[in-house]
Each structure stands twice: as C-alpha cells, then as structure tokens.
Scaffold this motif. Sequence first.
Motif, mmCIF file in Angstrom:
data_model
loop_
_atom_site.group_PDB
_atom_site.id
_atom_site.type_symbol
_atom_site.label_atom_id
_atom_site.label_comp_id
_atom_site.label_asym_id
_atom_site.label_seq_id
_atom_site.Cartn_x
_atom_site.Cartn_y
_atom_site.Cartn_z
ATOM 1 N N PHE A 50 0.837 -1.196 0.000
ATOM 2 C CA PHE A 50 0.000 0.000 0.000
ATOM 3 C C PHE A 50 0.877 1.253 0.000
ATOM 4 C CE2 PHE A 50 -4.549 1.003 0.786
ATOM 5 C CZ PHE A 50 -4.461 2.383 0.754
ATOM 6 N N PHE A 51 1.946 1.231 0.793
ATOM 7 C CA PHE A 51 2.866 2.379 0.833
ATOM 8 C C PHE A 51 3.479 2.622 -0.545
ATOM 9 C CE2 PHE A 51 7.144 4.112 1.283
ATOM 10 C CZ PHE A 51 6.856 5.310 1.930
ATOM 11 N N ILE A 52 3.927 1.563 -1.196
ATOM 12 C CA ILE A 52 4.524 1.699 -2.533
ATOM 13 C C ILE A 52 3.488 2.245 -3.518
ATOM 14 C CG2 ILE A 52 5.507 0.412 -4.483
ATOM 15 C CD1 ILE A 52 6.791 -1.456 -2.317
ATOM 16 N N ASP A 53 2.275 1.698 -3.488
ATOM 17 C CA ASP A 53 1.202 2.191 -4.365
ATOM 18 C C ASP A 53 0.913 3.672 -4.115
ATOM 19 O OD1 ASP A 53 0.846 -0.257 -5.595
ATOM 20 O OD2 ASP A 53 -0.900 -0.817 -4.383
ATOM 21 N N SER A 54 0.843 4.041 -2.846
ATOM 22 C CA SER A 54 0.501 5.420 -2.491
ATOM 23 C C SER A 54 1.585 6.393 -2.952
ATOM 24 C CB SER A 54 0.292 5.524 -0.983
ATOM 25 O OG SER A 54 -0.107 6.814 -0.621
ATOM 26 N N MET A 55 2.849 6.045 -2.726
ATOM 27 C CA MET A 55 3.935 6.937 -3.141
ATOM 28 C C MET A 55 4.047 6.991 -4.668
ATOM 29 S SD MET A 55 5.035 8.448 -0.496
ATOM 30 C CE MET A 55 3.438 8.347 0.262
ATOM 31 N N ALA A 56 3.766 5.876 -5.331
ATOM 32 C CA ALA A 56 3.745 5.879 -6.803
ATOM 33 C C ALA A 56 2.620 6.780 -7.303
ATOM 34 C CB ALA A 56 3.580 4.463 -7.341
ATOM 35 N N ALA A 57 1.475 6.748 -6.625
ATOM 36 C CA ALA A 57 0.349 7.612 -7.001
ATOM 37 C C ALA A 57 0.714 9.078 -6.817
ATOM 38 C CB ALA A 57 -0.895 7.266 -6.184
ATOM 39 N N ASN A 114 -1.289 -6.172 -2.764
ATOM 40 C CA ASN A 114 -1.517 -4.728 -2.866
ATOM 41 C C ASN A 114 -0.775 -4.076 -4.030
ATOM 42 O OD1 ASN A 114 -3.569 -4.094 -1.212
ATOM 43 N ND2 ASN A 114 -2.326 -3.365 0.474
ATOM 44 N N LEU A 115 0.338 -4.648 -4.463
ATOM 45 C CA LEU A 115 1.016 -4.069 -5.630
ATOM 46 C C LEU A 115 0.189 -4.244 -6.899
ATOM 47 C CD1 LEU A 115 4.791 -4.935 -5.114
ATOM 48 C CD2 LEU A 115 3.657 -2.714 -4.872
ATOM 49 N N THR A 116 -0.660 -5.263 -6.922
ATOM 50 C CA THR A 116 -1.506 -5.507 -8.094
ATOM 51 C C THR A 116 -2.981 -5.194 -7.819
ATOM 52 O OG1 THR A 116 -1.821 -7.832 -7.494
ATOM 53 C CG2 THR A 116 0.030 -7.308 -8.966
ATOM 54 N N ASN A 117 -3.246 -4.596 -6.693
ATOM 55 C CA ASN A 117 -4.613 -4.329 -6.263
ATOM 56 C C ASN A 117 -5.136 -3.051 -6.928
ATOM 57 O OD1 ASN A 117 -6.996 -3.809 -4.895
ATOM 58 N ND2 ASN A 117 -6.166 -4.356 -2.896
ATOM 59 N N GLY A 118 -5.936 -3.233 -7.942
ATOM 60 C CA GLY A 118 -6.491 -2.092 -8.667
ATOM 61 C C GLY A 118 -7.289 -1.165 -7.779
ATOM 62 N N LYS A 119 -7.970 -1.720 -6.784
ATOM 63 C CA LYS A 119 -8.763 -0.887 -5.879
ATOM 64 C C LYS A 119 -7.854 0.090 -5.142
ATOM 65 C CE LYS A 119 -11.721 -1.018 -1.806
ATOM 66 N NZ LYS A 119 -12.217 -1.817 -0.701
ATOM 67 N N VAL A 120 -6.711 -0.385 -4.659
ATOM 68 C CA VAL A 120 -5.777 0.477 -3.924
ATOM 69 C C VAL A 120 -5.157 1.515 -4.859
ATOM 70 C CG1 VAL A 120 -3.561 0.515 -2.695
ATOM 71 C CG2 VAL A 120 -5.280 -1.189 -2.112
ATOM 72 N N ILE A 121 -4.738 1.072 -6.031
ATOM 73 C CA ILE A 121 -4.114 1.984 -6.988
ATOM 74 C C ILE A 121 -5.088 3.098 -7.378
ATOM 75 C CG2 ILE A 121 -3.169 2.167 -9.327
ATOM 76 C CD1 ILE A 121 -2.173 -0.803 -8.887
ATOM 77 N N LEU A 122 -6.314 2.712 -7.737
ATOM 78 C CA LEU A 122 -7.320 3.717 -8.115
ATOM 79 C C LEU A 122 -7.712 4.604 -6.935
ATOM 80 C CD1 LEU A 122 -9.557 1.571 -10.470
ATOM 81 C CD2 LEU A 122 -7.986 3.400 -11.122
ATOM 82 N N PHE A 123 -7.784 4.014 -5.744
ATOM 83 C CA PHE A 123 -8.110 4.772 -4.537
ATOM 84 C C PHE A 123 -7.079 5.876 -4.308
ATOM 85 C CE2 PHE A 123 -7.182 4.885 0.158
ATOM 86 C CZ PHE A 123 -8.204 5.747 0.502
ATOM 87 N N VAL A 150 -1.827 5.462 3.571
ATOM 88 C CA VAL A 150 -1.231 4.176 3.952
ATOM 89 C C VAL A 150 -1.877 3.639 5.229
ATOM 90 C CG1 VAL A 150 0.923 3.041 4.648
ATOM 91 C CG2 VAL A 150 0.932 4.709 2.788
ATOM 92 N N PHE A 151 -2.375 4.519 6.062
ATOM 93 C CA PHE A 151 -2.981 4.064 7.318
ATOM 94 C C PHE A 151 -4.465 3.769 7.193
ATOM 95 C CE2 PHE A 151 0.828 6.336 8.567
ATOM 96 C CZ PHE A 151 1.426 5.357 9.341
ATOM 97 N N THR A 152 -5.101 4.157 6.089
ATOM 98 C CA THR A 152 -6.538 3.918 5.951
ATOM 99 C C THR A 152 -6.829 2.467 5.581
ATOM 100 O OG1 THR A 152 -6.521 4.671 3.652
ATOM 101 C CG2 THR A 152 -7.038 6.304 5.333
ATOM 102 N N GLY A 153 -6.324 2.016 4.456
ATOM 103 C CA GLY A 153 -6.586 0.650 3.997
ATOM 104 C C GLY A 153 -6.067 -0.419 4.945
ATOM 105 N N PRO A 154 -4.785 -0.394 5.293
ATOM 106 C CA PRO A 154 -4.259 -1.420 6.190
ATOM 107 C C PRO A 154 -4.921 -1.452 7.573
ATOM 108 C CG PRO A 154 -2.477 -0.472 4.936
ATOM 109 C CD PRO A 154 -3.698 0.356 4.642
ATOM 110 N N MET A 155 -5.375 -0.302 8.072
ATOM 111 C CA MET A 155 -6.085 -0.327 9.355
ATOM 112 C C MET A 155 -7.425 -1.058 9.207
ATOM 113 S SD MET A 155 -4.145 0.850 11.578
ATOM 114 C CE MET A 155 -2.549 0.743 10.815
ATOM 115 N N CYS A 156 -8.071 -0.856 8.080
ATOM 116 C CA CYS A 156 -9.324 -1.574 7.833
ATOM 117 C C CYS A 156 -9.056 -3.058 7.559
ATOM 118 C CB CYS A 156 -10.093 -0.927 6.685
ATOM 119 S SG CYS A 156 -10.807 0.672 7.160
ATOM 120 N N ASN A 157 -7.887 -3.389 6.982
ATOM 121 C CA ASN A 157 -7.520 -4.802 6.819
ATOM 122 C C ASN A 157 -7.487 -5.503 8.169
ATOM 123 O OD1 ASN A 157 -5.083 -4.046 4.301
ATOM 124 N ND2 ASN A 157 -7.097 -4.924 3.962
ATOM 125 N N LEU A 158 -7.038 -4.789 9.198
ATOM 126 C CA LEU A 158 -6.990 -5.387 10.545
ATOM 127 C C LEU A 158 -8.393 -5.787 11.012
ATOM 128 C CD1 LEU A 158 -4.397 -3.144 12.409
ATOM 129 C CD2 LEU A 158 -4.128 -5.524 11.678
#
Length: 195
Positions: A50-57, A114-123, A150-158
Amino acid sequence: MPVSVIPAFLLYCYITAITPGPANLCSLSTSMHYGTAVALRQWRGLITGFFIDSMAAVLLNRLLGSVLGDYVRYLSWVGAAYILWMAWHMLRAAGADPEQEERRPGFRTGLLVNLTNGKVILFCITTLSTFVLPYTDSWAWLIGVGIFLVFTGPMCNLIWIFAGARLKALFSHRQKTADIVMAIALALCAVNLIL
C-alpha cells in the motif's frame, strides 16, 4: 485542502478502505484458514504494498497529470489477472486442511496483493487528484496525504483479519462453502476492476 473538504475526504477514505476488495478478502480468508498470527505476517506485506502504491500515485499524479488515466487501465488488467489467479487458487484449495498445505501466506503474498490491487491503486490516484490537486500541487501536501492513505486501507484490513479469526469457528464445518464464496467475491472484484 480546505477545512470544509476534510469531512468528505475522511468519509471517502473510510468507505473505500472498509468495503470488500482483494486485500480485505485476502485478509479475511487468511485469518479464517491460518489464524491471526499468519494473517498479521501477510498484513505487513499489505501495508508495504500500500505504501509503494501510495507513493507511486503521488509521483504519477504530480508528474504525469492527465496522461495518467491511460496507464491506470493497463494496471487494472494486471491487477484483475492477479486477483483471478488468487480466486482460482482459493477454489482449488476449497475445504483443504490448512495444516496440510506446504506454503502459508506471508509478507510476499501481502505485498503482491496490494502491488496488483487495482482498488488500492485507483483509490490513491483518485484521492490525490480529487482532494489535493484541485487545491495545491505542493509536494508536502501530496506526500502527507499519501502517507495518511497508507494508514486507511491497512487499518481496515486489521478489522477483516480479526473478523476472520472470530468467524473461523463459525465456518469451520463449512470451510469449503466459505472458500467458494470468497473466490467468487474475488472474481467479481476482478470483473469490476476491468469494466
């Protein structure tokens, strides 16, 4: 970002992060099959991805601007293919004894999800382009919001991980059915991603 936009921003982040998607369903499934400890190992990979996706975004939004839309489509196809692969493996393992399996999900599994997660990338891309870029193109704001994401998605994953741990006993006699339903849900995520 104006103060008046913050409630909408926070609500959007929460709703997007808590709704079912590949990472949340993967967290639920792993927790139901292997328990919380294994799911938390996988979660570390999810948060890294998620962090990598977010920084790439952040970089893509800041540097590419309107050209970005073309590339997101290709990433969606890659993500959909990986999600379908996960659904296929979930179907193949439906009802199997997790203790008999050689390879348990771990950091690498979570990272790939998460690196291939379109939902995260688009989010990440949508959030930055909707809630930050109309007001500022400051690197500080983009990176700050990117780190917050980075703290939104992974916190909900918990939440999904701990729900899976609680549901394990309920579904222990219906594991095959639960696996099939989750595989179908993953396949629907993949279809929604490319449509």
